[in-house]
Motif scaffolding. Structure first.
Motif, PDB file in Angstrom:
ATOM      1  N   THR A  61       0.867  -1.743   0.399  1.00 24.45           N
ATOM      2  CA  THR A  61       0.340   0.444  -0.191  1.00 24.45           C
ATOM      3  C   THR A  61       0.888   1.312  -0.105  1.00 24.45           C
ATOM      4  O   THR A  61       1.877   1.249   0.658  1.00 24.45           O
ATOM      5  N   ALA A  62       0.243   2.112  -0.636  1.00 28.54           N
ATOM      6  CA  ALA A  62       0.844   3.808  -0.505  1.00 28.54           C
ATOM      7  C   ALA A  62       0.799   3.819   1.282  1.00 28.54           C
ATOM      8  O   ALA A  62      -0.157   4.574   1.396  1.00 28.54           O
ATOM      9  N   ALA A  63       1.921   4.837   1.001  1.00 33.80           N
ATOM     10  CA  ALA A  63       1.539   5.954   2.663  1.00 33.80           C
ATOM     11  C   ALA A  63       1.000   7.126   2.623  1.00 33.80           C
ATOM     12  O   ALA A  63       0.409   6.770   3.850  1.00 33.80           O
ATOM     13  N   ALA A  64       1.063   7.190   1.604  1.00 32.61           N
ATOM     14  CA  ALA A  64      -0.541   8.493   1.842  1.00 32.61           C
ATOM     15  C   ALA A  64      -1.792   8.254   1.566  1.00 32.61           C
ATOM     16  O   ALA A  64      -1.969   9.051   1.665  1.00 32.61           O
ATOM     17  N   LYS A  65      -1.840   7.072   1.507  1.00 32.07           N
ATOM     18  CA  LYS A  65      -3.671   6.399   1.530  1.00 32.07           C
ATOM     19  C   LYS A  65      -3.522   6.087   2.947  1.00 32.07           C
ATOM     20  O   LYS A  65      -5.195   5.471   2.524  1.00 32.07           O
ATOM     21  N   TRP A  66      -2.574   5.918   3.876  1.00 26.70           N
ATOM     22  CA  TRP A  66      -3.230   5.573   4.880  1.00 26.70           C
ATOM     23  C   TRP A  66      -4.021   6.892   6.077  1.00 26.70           C
ATOM     24  O   TRP A  66      -3.127   7.796   5.577  1.00 26.70           O
ATOM     25  N   LEU A  67      -4.762   7.339   5.865  1.00 30.61           N
ATOM     26  CA  LEU A  67      -4.975   7.927   6.701  1.00 30.61           C
ATOM     27  C   LEU A  67      -4.902   8.012   8.412  1.00 30.61           C
ATOM     28  O   LEU A  67      -5.211   7.011   9.004  1.00 30.61           O
ATOM     29  N   HIS A  68      -4.075   8.954   9.009  1.00 30.94           N
ATOM     30  CA  HIS A  68      -4.232   8.841  10.589  1.00 30.94           C
ATOM     31  C   HIS A  68      -5.227   9.013  11.393  1.00 30.94           C
ATOM     32  O   HIS A  68      -5.569  10.692  11.418  1.00 30.94           O
ATOM     33  N   PHE A  69      -5.962   8.779  11.619  1.00 27.25           N
ATOM     34  CA  PHE A  69      -7.194   9.541  12.940  1.00 27.25           C
ATOM     35  C   PHE A  69      -6.981   9.497  13.842  1.00 27.25           C
ATOM     36  O   PHE A  69      -7.683   9.929  14.432  1.00 27.25           O
ATOM     37  N   ALA A  70      -6.219   8.346  14.879  1.00 25.42           N
ATOM     38  CA  ALA A  70      -5.909   8.733  16.451  1.00 25.42           C
ATOM     39  C   ALA A  70      -4.689   8.850  16.960  1.00 25.42           C
ATOM     40  O   ALA A  70      -3.415   7.613  16.231  1.00 25.42           O
ATOM     41  N   LEU A 123     -14.886   3.865  15.297  1.00 29.88           N
ATOM     42  CA  LEU A 123     -14.522   5.740  15.188  1.00 29.88           C
ATOM     43  C   LEU A 123     -14.175   5.686  14.507  1.00 29.88           C
ATOM     44  O   LEU A 123     -13.823   7.085  13.477  1.00 29.88           O
ATOM     45  N   ALA A 124     -12.917   4.657  13.886  1.00 29.79           N
ATOM     46  CA  ALA A 124     -12.493   4.567  12.614  1.00 29.79           C
ATOM     47  C   ALA A 124     -13.533   4.770  11.598  1.00 29.79           C
ATOM     48  O   ALA A 124     -13.072   5.523  10.757  1.00 29.79           O
ATOM     49  N   LEU A 125     -14.702   4.197  11.397  1.00 27.74           N
ATOM     50  CA  LEU A 125     -15.525   4.371  10.855  1.00 27.74           C
ATOM     51  C   LEU A 125     -16.763   5.269  10.700  1.00 27.74           C
ATOM     52  O   LEU A 125     -17.111   5.395   9.938  1.00 27.74           O
ATOM     53  N   ASP A 126     -16.571   6.153  11.890  1.00 22.27           N
ATOM     54  CA  ASP A 126     -17.489   7.584  12.098  1.00 22.27           C
ATOM     55  C   ASP A 126     -17.302   8.024  11.002  1.00 22.27           C
ATOM     56  O   ASP A 126     -15.892   9.114  11.095  1.00 22.27           O
ATOM     57  N   GLU A 127     -18.752   8.192   9.756  1.00 22.07           N
ATOM     58  CA  GLU A 127     -17.505   9.596   8.526  1.00 22.07           C
ATOM     59  C   GLU A 127     -18.505  11.101   9.050  1.00 22.07           C
ATOM     60  O   GLU A 127     -18.503  11.492   8.566  1.00 22.07           O
ATOM     61  N   LYS A 128     -18.784  11.229  10.810  1.00 22.01           N
ATOM     62  CA  LYS A 128     -19.655  12.357  11.046  1.00 22.01           C
ATOM     63  C   LYS A 128     -17.716  13.350  11.190  1.00 22.01           C
ATOM     64  O   LYS A 128     -18.122  13.989  11.524  1.00 22.01           O
ATOM     65  N   ILE A 129     -17.177  12.190  11.362  1.00 19.77           N
ATOM     66  CA  ILE A 129     -15.713  13.268  12.057  1.00 19.77           C
ATOM     67  C   ILE A 129     -14.954  12.782  11.197  1.00 19.77           C
ATOM     68  O   ILE A 129     -14.391  12.141  10.076  1.00 19.77           O
ATOM     69  N   SER A 130     -14.357  14.183  10.441  1.00 20.50           N
ATOM     70  CA  SER A 130     -13.671  14.186   9.724  1.00 20.50           C
ATOM     71  C   SER A 130     -11.924  13.950   9.751  1.00 20.50           C
ATOM     72  O   SER A 130     -10.848  13.717   8.763  1.00 20.50           O
ATOM     73  N   PHE A 131     -11.472  13.832  10.665  1.00 19.90           N
ATOM     74  CA  PHE A 131     -10.237  13.717  11.053  1.00 19.90           C
ATOM     75  C   PHE A 131      -8.835  14.722   9.958  1.00 19.90           C
ATOM     76  O   PHE A 131      -7.969  13.806   9.784  1.00 19.90           O
ATOM     77  N   GLU A 132      -9.438  15.427   9.990  1.00 21.67           N
ATOM     78  CA  GLU A 132      -8.090  16.588   9.451  1.00 21.67           C
ATOM     79  C   GLU A 132      -6.955  17.068  10.233  1.00 21.67           C
ATOM     80  O   GLU A 132      -5.947  16.694  10.336  1.00 21.67           O
TER      81      GLU A 132
END
Length: 143
Positions: A61-70, A123-132
């Motif tokens: 996988t590409a590192a840039a495709k992973w979203l750091h959420f917590a 938490l990871a699946l919560d679509e109401k959180i943007s995780f900016e």
């Protein structure tokens, strides 16, 4: 402080998640956890996530495709950056090392998961959180 990464690969429809049956450390033996490991010296956290995921599942996988959420900080001793990704590549994942890789239904997680996965996966699946910015959790010190 040591730094670790742990990641969840979800199916594109978000009904399945890839977990790994841990052999170590001792407190995790026999439990299912996110896939990950230690961030090496000079390595970016996302790069470590992609590297560890490939080492343990055989899936590149590409590192840039992973979203750091917590991030969870444990008493100043170590921290764990949690990542998520949705990908069709979930079907290509396999056991590569000694720890068994398992696809699990998100709505029916096994009873032998590491306890914090019961809230980290939703938490990871919560679509109401943007995780900016990743959510930061700090464990209280004993003092």
């Amino acid at each position: 402080m040591k730094k670790y990464v742990a990641g969840f690969m979800f199916s594109p429809d978000k009904t399945e998640v890839l977990l790994i049956e841990k052999l170590s450390p001792a407190w995790q033996k026999g439990f299912l956890n996110a896939i990950g490991g230690l961030v090496e010296e000079g390595e970016a956290s996302a790069e470590a996530m992609a590297r560890e995921f490939e080492e343990e599942t055989g899936v590149k996988t590409a590192a840039a495709k992973w979203l750091h959420f917590a991030t969870i900080e444990i008493k100043g001793d170590y921290s764990v950056d949690f990542y998520k990704i949705c990908s069709r590549k979930i079907s290509a994942a396999r056991t590569v090392e000694r720890e068994k890789v398992i696809r699990c239904a998100v709505d029916n997680l096994p009873s032998n998961i590491v306890p914090n996965l019961a809230w980290l996966i939703p938490l990871a699946l919560d679509e109401k959180i943007s995780f900016e910015l990743p959510v930061l959790f700090r464990e209280k010190s004993a003092n």
